[in-house]
Design a protein around this motif. Structure first.
Motif, PDB file in Angstrom:
ATOM      1  N   THR A  18      -7.733  28.140  17.199  1.00 19.77           N
ATOM      2  CA  THR A  18      -7.223  26.771  17.323  1.00 19.77           C
ATOM      3  C   THR A  18      -5.710  26.734  17.161  1.00 19.77           C
ATOM      4  OG1 THR A  18      -9.298  25.943  16.426  1.00 19.77           O
ATOM      5  CG2 THR A  18      -7.440  24.420  16.455  1.00 19.77           C
ATOM      6  N   ARG A  19      -5.230  27.479  16.182  1.00 15.51           N
ATOM      7  CA  ARG A  19      -3.794  27.531  15.925  1.00 15.51           C
ATOM      8  C   ARG A  19      -3.037  28.112  17.121  1.00 15.51           C
ATOM      9  NH1 ARG A  19       0.251  25.121  13.412  1.00 15.51           N
ATOM     10  NH2 ARG A  19       1.600  26.476  12.168  1.00 15.51           N
ATOM     11  N   CYS A  20      -3.568  29.168  17.688  1.00 12.67           N
ATOM     12  CA  CYS A  20      -2.940  29.773  18.875  1.00 12.67           C
ATOM     13  C   CYS A  20      -2.923  28.797  20.038  1.00 12.67           C
ATOM     14  CB  CYS A  20      -3.684  31.045  19.267  1.00 12.67           C
ATOM     15  SG  CYS A  20      -3.439  32.437  18.152  1.00 12.67           S
TER      16      CYS A  20
ATOM     17  N   HIS B 166     -10.047  29.256  13.085  1.00 12.69           N
ATOM     18  CA  HIS B 166      -8.768  28.577  12.841  1.00 12.69           C
ATOM     19  C   HIS B 166      -7.632  29.285  13.581  1.00 12.69           C
ATOM     20  CE1 HIS B 166      -5.567  26.369  10.973  1.00 12.69           C
ATOM     21  NE2 HIS B 166      -5.068  27.472  10.411  1.00 12.69           N
TER      22      HIS B 166
ATOM     23  N   ARG C 228      -8.072  26.902   6.427  1.00 11.93           N
ATOM     24  CA  ARG C 228      -6.909  27.573   7.015  1.00 11.93           C
ATOM     25  C   ARG C 228      -7.156  29.052   7.254  1.00 11.93           C
ATOM     26  NH1 ARG C 228      -2.341  26.171   2.745  1.00 11.93           N
ATOM     27  NH2 ARG C 228      -1.233  27.706   4.025  1.00 11.93           N
TER      28      ARG C 228
ATOM     29  N   GLU D 251      -3.028  25.559  19.911  1.00  9.06           N
ATOM     30  CA  GLU D 251      -2.088  24.484  19.597  1.00  9.06           C
ATOM     31  C   GLU D 251      -0.649  24.906  19.884  1.00  9.06           C
ATOM     32  OE1 GLU D 251      -1.968  23.598  15.480  1.00  9.06           O
ATOM     33  OE2 GLU D 251      -0.997  21.662  15.742  1.00  9.06           O
ATOM     34  N   GLN D 252      -0.266  26.085  19.404  1.00 11.05           N
ATOM     35  CA  GLN D 252       1.103  26.562  19.600  1.00 11.05           C
ATOM     36  C   GLN D 252       1.417  26.823  21.067  1.00 11.05           C
ATOM     37  OE1 GLN D 252       3.573  26.707  17.318  1.00 11.05           O
ATOM     38  NE2 GLN D 252       2.068  25.691  15.997  1.00 11.05           N
TER      39      GLN D 252
ATOM     40  N   ILE E 121      -2.387  33.705   8.673  1.00 13.35           N
ATOM     41  CA  ILE E 121      -3.811  33.353   8.747  1.00 13.35           C
ATOM     42  C   ILE E 121      -4.618  34.614   8.448  1.00 13.35           C
ATOM     43  CG2 ILE E 121      -5.691  32.545  10.231  1.00 13.35           C
ATOM     44  CD1 ILE E 121      -3.604  30.985  11.828  1.00 13.35           C
TER      45      ILE E 121
ATOM     46  N   TYR F 105      -9.275  20.653  16.608  1.00 13.67           N
ATOM     47  CA  TYR F 105      -8.057  20.382  17.389  1.00 13.67           C
ATOM     48  C   TYR F 105      -8.454  19.661  18.664  1.00 13.67           C
ATOM     49  CZ  TYR F 105      -3.856  21.136  20.129  1.00 13.67           C
ATOM     50  OH  TYR F 105      -2.745  20.974  20.914  1.00 13.67           O
TER      51      TYR F 105
ATOM     52  N   ILE G  76       3.232  34.147  14.325  1.00  6.35           N
ATOM     53  CA  ILE G  76       2.075  33.853  13.468  1.00  6.35           C
ATOM     54  C   ILE G  76       1.614  35.172  12.859  1.00  6.35           C
ATOM     55  CG2 ILE G  76      -0.298  33.001  13.377  1.00  6.35           C
ATOM     56  CD1 ILE G  76       0.318  31.249  15.794  1.00  6.35           C
TER      57      ILE G  76
END
Length: 729
Positions: A293-295, A290, A285, A297-298, A246, A10, A212
């Motif tokens: 990174t997802r956290c 991941h 995923r 990003e959000q 996830i 990311y 999430i």
């Protein structure tokens, strides 16, 4: 390496990377301010005690640092703010009693969390007050997570039976905020239908737009089962989350006991997903990296959405804190005298401004009522004026003007033998009694102005906000103004009493506006009607004024008098306009003004009480005159008419002079003396004591200064982000 992997998955430009630190800086400011004026985007971690919530957090941070044990361990929120740095790893508790201490040993961080929990929540209690933990490390992304107490269904011995409900309320309080991203941690080896995390998130996010799902314990699922269909969204029985699920693998209890490092645990997790057939194709995923990174990003996207609102409210907060700081001055001994001089000048300017109507004084934007000098002017021109003109001779319960008392007074002044004409002493007494009636309204007016000046003093002091920091100086100013104002009120009362007394003792029949001849002549006209022609009117007026008459003129006057005598033996005489004689004694020169029907407009309640109707009093006099002899009728009518004429003349003087006394002595002299005596406080040897701030001012100033600095830092960071976005850097 973890940081490098994150950057590969990311990529963020320099501007975007600073969004999370901006929010962290604002949270620091809000912690100092003890309030949350802006709903900042955040990520809240929700789950039951057995779902592996703590392990997920430790995997995200990359270090083991959270307290563990039986029962409810997390009893208050813990904001974990991660800062990506190139230096060594350490933690700081900026909301604690040691905000600048760096904790390099993460075991010490664990112990500090335990002690902070006890400090905030007690040994077994709960609290919504959050622990603020900043972790600086080269192995993390900029990210902020809020660790909430785990949802429970039962409590340990000695704990409050309401604990489960209180924990649920605390969780909902956080995740109900629209800007909150919910990290719902659930064990994969349990049915999601009974997941506390999913159930709580669905209460506030029923469509799953900001939740999430995190599935733990994938490696502990029954043989032949897996969570692949949940993660891919193919399982229709699983709650639908737009941000998806996830899967992660945490350290086992044995790993924790054996002190397996988080780094080793992450490697073991990666090996599991790479080798497990159900998840091999989903490797990109899955896993903690991941999830991080997802956290991130959000959270960045949530901040971007709220950036305009944050920017607007941030500017307002900076302005507010600057205003608060001005009201909490830095009291250095060398500047105390000059500071007190400024404070006093500010008070004098506000006090005089309220009275003189200067637009720069506060309070003039209020249009709901009159204030300051305008209110005092209304007291003079409306309230006081109306009460004076509402006073009438032979009205208002004045015993000296009672019907029979007038006749007795006239007889007493004549003494033995009586007399043909009215004695001056009776008229003097009658007029003096009427002038005495001006005393109470005049003193009442002075009292009302005194009370208004007292209110202006309080209003002016309140407008000088800095005085709130110096209670002793504030009290000293109040004492000076109160003393001066009370002294001037006493002087005003003395002068008003003297004014009334001198007008009672000196009846000026030679006043150019007091035409006694005209008054007596009008009495005659009202008693016997109008003469037949202008020649007779002029002749009678000439006789009444004492001018020399010829024999022929004297004969004509005798004829007119005889005609009047014959008329008086008939019915009650009527005036030329058809009204009764007595009705005219209540009007004429003493009639109240008719151009101001609204008394005290804008002054609210408390207007002075008006007198009773003059018509009732006129009827009383009319009936009384019918009970006495014609001679006494004439004398009573004459004395009432002359008293009424002089009383009307005196009203004009009172309405003109009393406000002048009050304005000069009670308003203007007070302004001058207050300015002089308050300034003397500056030369007082006790200026240092007067300017000593209140006990909490220093603390409030330090907190306000710290909050302002952090807000300004966030503002600078926000400016850099905006500039980077506009230039494409």
């Amino acid at each position: 390496m973890a940081a490098a992997a994150a950057e590969g998955e990311y990529a963020e430009n320099d501007g975007i990377q600073k969004l999370i630190p901006i929010v962290n800086k604002l949270r620091e400011a809000f912690s100092v301010m003890h309030e949350d004026p802006i709903d900042l985007p955040m990520i809240a971690v929700v789950g039951s005690q057995s779902a592996g919530k703590s392990s997920v957090l430790e995997n995200i941070v990359g270090r083991s640092f959270l307290p563990r044990g039986n029962g409810i361990v997390t009893r208050c929120p813990c904001e974990i703010r991660m800062h990506a740095t190139e230096s060594e790893e350490y933690g700081m508790f900026k909301g604690s009693n040691e905000p600048d201490r760096k904790y390099f040993d993460f075991n010490d961080i664990r112990l500090k969390i335990e002690s902070e929990t006890d400090r905030l929540a007690g040994k077994k209690g709960l609290t919504v007050d959050a622990i603020l933990l900043d972790i600086y490390s080269p192995n993390v992304l900029d990210l902020t997570l809020v660790d909430l107490p785990g949802a429970v269904r039962t409590v340990a011995e000695g704990q409050d039976l309401d604990t489960p409900a209180k924990i649920q309320q605390m969780i909902l309080r956080y995740i109900a905020q629209p800007n909150c991203i919910i990290l719902a941690v659930s064990a994969a080896n349990n049915d999601l239908a009974v997941s506390d995390a999913i159930a709580l998130s669905q209460q506030v996010d029923p469509k799953g737009e900001r939740t999430i799902g995190v599935l733990t314990k994938l490696d502990l699922m029954d043989e032949g089962t897996n969570a692949r269909r949940i993660i891919t969204g193919e399982d229709d029985s699983a709650p639908k989350l737009k941000l998806g699920y996830i899967g992660v693998v945490n350290r086992s209890q044995k790993d924790i006991i054996d002190h397996r490092s988080i780094t080793d645990a992450r490697e073991k997790e990666a090996q599991y997903f790479a080798s497990e057939p159900a998840y091999r194709s989903l490797f990109a995923r899955m896993g903690t990296q991941h999830l991080v990174t997802r956290c991130s990003e959000q959270l960045v996207q949530a901040i971007q959405r709220e950036l305009p609102t944050i920017s607007k409210k941030l500017n307002a907060l900076i302005h507010q804190k600057k205003q608060e700081l001005r009201a909490l001055p830095d009291t250095q001994p060398a500047t105390l005298r000059s500071m007190m001089t400024e404070v006093i000048h500010a008070f004098i300017e506000e006090f005089n401004g309220l009275i003189d109507g200067l637009k720069k004084s506060a309070g003039f934007e209020d249009t709901s009522e009159l204030v300051g000098g305008a209110r005092i002017e209304a007291l003079f021109s409306s309230v006081f004026r109306q009460e004076i003109f509402d006073l009438f001779v032979f009205s208002g319960g004045d015993a000296s003007m009672a019907e029979d008392n007038i006749r007795i007074l006239m007889k007493n002044t004549k003494g033995l033998g009586g007399g043909l004409f009215m004695d001056n002493a009776a008229l003097d007494k009658m007029i003096a009694n009427q002038i005495e009636r001006f005393r109470d309204p005049s003193l009442k007016c002075a009292r009302m102005v005194f009370e208004e000046m007292s209110k202006l003093q309080s209003k002016a002091i309140d407008q000088v906000a800095v005085l709130g920091a110096f209670p002793k100086a504030r009290l000293a100013i109040i004492e000076v103004v109160t003393r001066v104002l009370s002294g001037q009120h006493e002087k005003t009362v003395d002068h008003l009493n003297t004014f009334v007394e001198m007008n009672c003792h000196r009846i000026n029949y030679d006043h150019p506006d007091f035409d006694s001849v005209r008054v007596m002549h009008e009495v005659e006209l009202r008693r016997f009607g109008d003469e037949e022609n202008e020649e007779e009117k002029t002749l009678v007026l000439k006789a009444h004024s004492g001018q020399e008459l010829t024999s022929e003129e004297k004969a004509k006057v005798r004829g007119i008098m005889e005609r009047r005598q014959r008329a008086s033996q008939g019915q009650q005489p009527r005036a030329a306009d058809g009204g009764t004689v007595s009705s005219h004694f209540q009007g004429g020169m003493s009639a109240p003004p008719t151009n101001n029907t609204t008394v005290g407009a804008g002054l609210g309640a408390g207007s002075l009480v008006r007198q009773t109707s003059k018509d009732v009093e006129s009827q009383r006099l009319h009936h009384f005159l019918k009970t006495i002899s014609p001679k006494e009728q004439t004398q009573v009518e004459q004395v009432v008419a002359l008293t009424d004429a002089y009383f009307a003349l005196s009203k004009k003087a009172v309405v003109d002079q009393v406000p002048k006394y009050i304005q000069l002595l009670l308003v203007e002299h007070t302004q001058k003396k207050v300015a002089k005596e308050v300034m003397m406080l500056v030369s007082d040897a006790n200026v240092e004591e007067l300017m000593s701030p209140s006990d909490d001012v220093k603390i409030r100033r330090e907190e306000t200064q710290a909050a302002l600095e952090k807000l300004q830092e966030a503002h600078e960071m926000l400016f850099e982000v905006s500039r980077a976005a506009s230039t494409g850097l």
